[in-house]
Write a protein that holds these residues in place. Structure first.
Motif, short mmCIF file in Angstrom:
data_model
loop_
_atom_site.label_atom_id
_atom_site.label_comp_id
_atom_site.label_asym_id
_atom_site.label_seq_id
_atom_site.Cartn_x
_atom_site.Cartn_y
_atom_site.Cartn_z
N ALA A 147 -10.59 10.14 1.08
CA ALA A 147 -9.45 10.98 0.73
C ALA A 147 -9.69 11.78 -0.55
CB ALA A 147 -8.20 10.11 0.57
N ILE A 148 -10.54 11.24 -1.44
CA ILE A 148 -10.79 11.87 -2.74
C ILE A 148 -11.78 13.02 -2.65
CG2 ILE A 148 -11.83 11.44 -5.00
CD1 ILE A 148 -10.61 8.57 -4.77
N GLU A 151 0.81 -1.19 0.00
CA GLU A 151 0.00 0.00 0.00
C GLU A 151 0.86 1.25 0.00
OE1 GLU A 151 -3.08 0.10 2.89
OE2 GLU A 151 -3.74 -1.95 2.49
N MET A 164 -10.44 5.34 0.63
CA MET A 164 -9.94 6.06 -0.54
C MET A 164 -10.92 7.14 -0.98
SD MET A 164 -8.30 2.96 -2.84
CE MET A 164 -6.99 1.93 -2.17
N TYR A 219 -7.76 7.08 -7.02
CA TYR A 219 -6.90 7.39 -5.88
C TYR A 219 -5.46 7.59 -6.34
CZ TYR A 219 -4.62 6.77 -1.33
OH TYR A 219 -3.86 6.94 -0.20
N TRP A 234 1.14 2.64 -3.42
CA TRP A 234 -0.03 3.40 -3.83
C TRP A 234 0.05 4.83 -3.29
CZ3 TRP A 234 -4.23 -0.61 -1.94
CH2 TRP A 234 -4.08 -1.79 -2.69
N ASP A 235 0.35 4.94 -2.01
CA ASP A 235 0.38 6.26 -1.39
C ASP A 235 1.49 7.12 -1.98
OD1 ASP A 235 -1.70 5.46 0.23
OD2 ASP A 235 -0.39 4.82 1.87
N GLU A 250 -11.66 -0.44 2.65
CA GLU A 250 -10.51 0.20 2.04
C GLU A 250 -10.93 1.17 0.95
OE1 GLU A 250 -6.12 -1.33 0.94
OE2 GLU A 250 -7.73 -2.31 -0.17
N GLY A 251 -11.93 0.78 0.14
CA GLY A 251 -12.43 1.67 -0.90
C GLY A 251 -13.07 2.92 -0.33
N ILE A 289 -11.93 2.25 -7.76
CA ILE A 289 -11.65 3.52 -7.11
C ILE A 289 -10.15 3.71 -6.89
CG2 ILE A 289 -11.84 2.69 -4.74
CD1 ILE A 289 -13.30 5.35 -4.13
N LEU A 290 -9.39 2.62 -6.82
CA LEU A 290 -7.95 2.74 -6.62
C LEU A 290 -7.31 3.55 -7.75
CD1 LEU A 290 -5.29 2.12 -5.26
CD2 LEU A 290 -5.29 -0.12 -6.37
N ARG A 314 0.33 8.32 -5.44
CA ARG A 314 -0.68 9.37 -5.30
C ARG A 314 -0.04 10.68 -4.84
NH1 ARG A 314 -5.96 10.73 -4.37
NH2 ARG A 314 -6.32 12.20 -2.66
#
Length: 546
Positions: free
Chosen positions: A352-353, A290, A349, A325, A293-294, A345-346, A321-322, A297
């Motif tokens: 955050a969006i 993860e 995200m 993200y 991913w962060d 988890e979705g 959705i990832l 982003r």
């Protein structure tokens, strides 16, 4: 004067054939299949041209040598006079491993005479180009002056070079590379599977779609592209001489690691954006941490904050959705559509969006009834998501789908869940339209009985009250989620809402829907033509019971 068709027997004293109005016959032909239209065109000379127009109407699909040969003979028999009716052609190259000698010649001949062709689809395009002699395919394609929409799937080296040299007034382009790595010297891992290796920086000018299709930039309005992004996140895109697609308003990307900068530079006036995954269906990049991913982003967000983002974007739509993200958009997204059924988890995200997106129209789906609420351990739930200030205060239209699994209904206080959901929605100050869909994913009777049995008798001791299983919960839930009752309840609680639609369906359930709206005087009416005011008192029931 209206024409009529009659039999020759009318002049010989034989029984008369019923007179058939030609205008009626022409209407009837429209509903016939292609084989019948072809036979009619050969039976009556007067229908010859009309039937040809009907046969070539819509998309003509060529999936075999025989189909190509048949189309070639049909078009060339009258010196290509009827080819003016051919407007949309799709040709597949999967069957060209051992093509007949005439295949390439027939295909090129059709393209060369296509004087009115507006849309062309080439599937497994690299195979098609390879069976045509020399540069004949490229030459024929470049002369299609009326072509406006081009779809190319399965592009390799030859097709890539052909597209790079193409100069046509296209308004829509769909470019997808071959599943297998088309690079001259692909990494060893790419030889045995899909093209998964990311590009080196020096490969970007040769493979990035925004650069390959640069000559189409002046007219292109819609662009769909499959690509592999560079290994390095921070690439000096400004040094790559990206062309500006002045009129491009719709962009669809198939990209596992989307990065916004090249598209922000190339498509400054973008209105509609959609991002899909190349190959991750069950879960995106599960082997990655993860943290990756962060980091991806964060790089994209920082880049946009330093260099700017889109200013005219109207809609984003996507399944995973990832991907949104990872894109890390910092611009507003008035209409945000997420098709994936979100888990915890979705939802994190999405949380955050939303502060950056500030949507006025949100389409989302949430799985498991338990996720209506915030979880006891502090995880975000759909209800707590809507309680956050600022991030959701712009929402005017909400299309929310709740996936309800009966094995979770057994454990969850669904009355409290629905109550909390509506209470959270009442905090949206601008919400005027709510479309709520409940889907009950029910087990069959044997599976459900097994679940109830295992949950209720798994131990010798009596279960705690909070872990107790209500064997009647699925039936109770179905009763309590009657669409008409929920719609009236929503109208009563959500004072700003002007329209509500509640839909419920599932295995073994009747598909039910209820719609209510408020007239100018604030009275409830049924939009389906029934102007009788709705009775709020019918909302009284067990949903309000403690």
């Amino acid at each position: 004067m209206t024409s009529r068709l009659t039999s020759s027997g009318m002049d010989s004293g034989q029984p008369k054939t019923p007179v058939l109005n030609l205008d009626i016959l022409l209407v009837v032909i429209e509903f016939c299949d292609r084989r019948t239209k072809s036979r009619l065109s050969r039976a009556w000379k007067i229908l010859h041209e009309r039937a040809a127009r009907y046969l070539l109407d819509g998309k003509v699909e060529i999936h075999s040598h025989e189909r190509l040969n048949s189309l070639y003979r049909f078009l060339s028999v009258d010196g290509y006079h009827r080819i003016r009716f051919l407007r949309d052609l799709e040709v597949w190259g999967t069957y060209t491993e051992n093509p007949p000698a005439s295949f390439g010649r027939q295909l090129i001949s059709i393209l060369q005479h296509s004087s009115h062709l507006e849309a062309l689809s080439l599937v497994h395009a690299e195979d098609l180009v390879e069976v045509c002699p020399g540069t004949s395919f490229e030459d024929a394609l470049s002369r299609l002056a009326t072509l406006r929409r081009l779809r190319i799937h399965g592009a390799g080296l030859s097709v890539r070079d052909m597209v790079a040299d193409l100069e046509l007034p296209l308004v829509a382009m769909d470019l997808e590379y071959s599943q297998r790595d088309p690079r001259p010297e692909p990494p060893p891992t790419a030889l045995v599977g899909p093209w998964e290796e990311r590009l080196d920086v020096d490969e970007i000018p040769d493979w990035h779609p925004a650069l390959i299709c640069a000559r189409l930039a002046p007219t292109l309005e819609e662009f769909k592209a499959r690509l592999i992004n560079p290994e390095q996140y921070r690439v000096l895109w400004a040094d790559l001489d990206l062309r500006v697609y002045t009129n491009l308003h719709t962009l669809v990307l198939e990209d596992d690691w989307p990065f916004a900068r090249p598209w922000i530079i190339s498509c400054p006036h973008l209105k509609n954006l959609s991002v899909t995954s190349l190959r991750w269906e069950e879960g995106i990049c599960q082997e990655e941490e993860e943290g990756d991913w962060d980091e991806h982003r964060e790089n994209s967000v920082n880049d946009q904050r330093a260099n700017g983002s889109w200013t005219a974007l109207e809609e984003y739509s996507g399944y995973k959705i990832l991907l949104l993200y990872l894109f890390g958009l910092t611009c507003r997204i008035p209409r945000l559509v997420i098709r994936e059924s979100l888990d915890e988890e979705g939802l994190m995200m999405l949380r955050a969006i939303l502060p950056e997106a500030k949507p006025t129209h949100l389409v989302a789906s949430v799985g498991k009834v338990a996720r209506f609420l915030g979880e006891p351990d502090g995880e975000v739930g759909i209800a707590t998501l809507f309680c956050e200030d600022g991030a959701v205060s712009y929402i005017e239209t909400l299309e929310l789908t709740l996936d309800v699994y009966d094995q979770y209904v057994l454990k969850v206080d669904h009355r409290q869940a629905v109550r909390d959901l509506f209470d959270a929605l009442s905090l949206l100050p601008r919400l005027t339209r709510l479309e709520l869909t409940l889907i009950l994913w029910s087990q069959d009777e044997d599976e459900l009985e097994s679940t109830i049995s295992s949950e209720s008798s798994g131990t010798d001791t009596a279960p705690d009250a909070e872990d107790a299983v209500d064997v009647n919960a699925p039936a109770t839930f179905i009763k309590e989620t009657d669409p008409d009752r929920l719609a009236r309840r929503a109208m009563r609680i959500l004072t700003t809402v002007k329209f509500v639609e509640v839909v419920r369906w599932g295995r073994g359930l009747e598909h039910l829907a209820a719609r209510l709206s408020k007239d100018e005087g604030g009275e409830l009416v049924v939009p389906d033509g029934d102007s009788e005011a709705a009775d709020l008192s019918s909302d009284e029931g067990s949903l309000d019971e403690s």
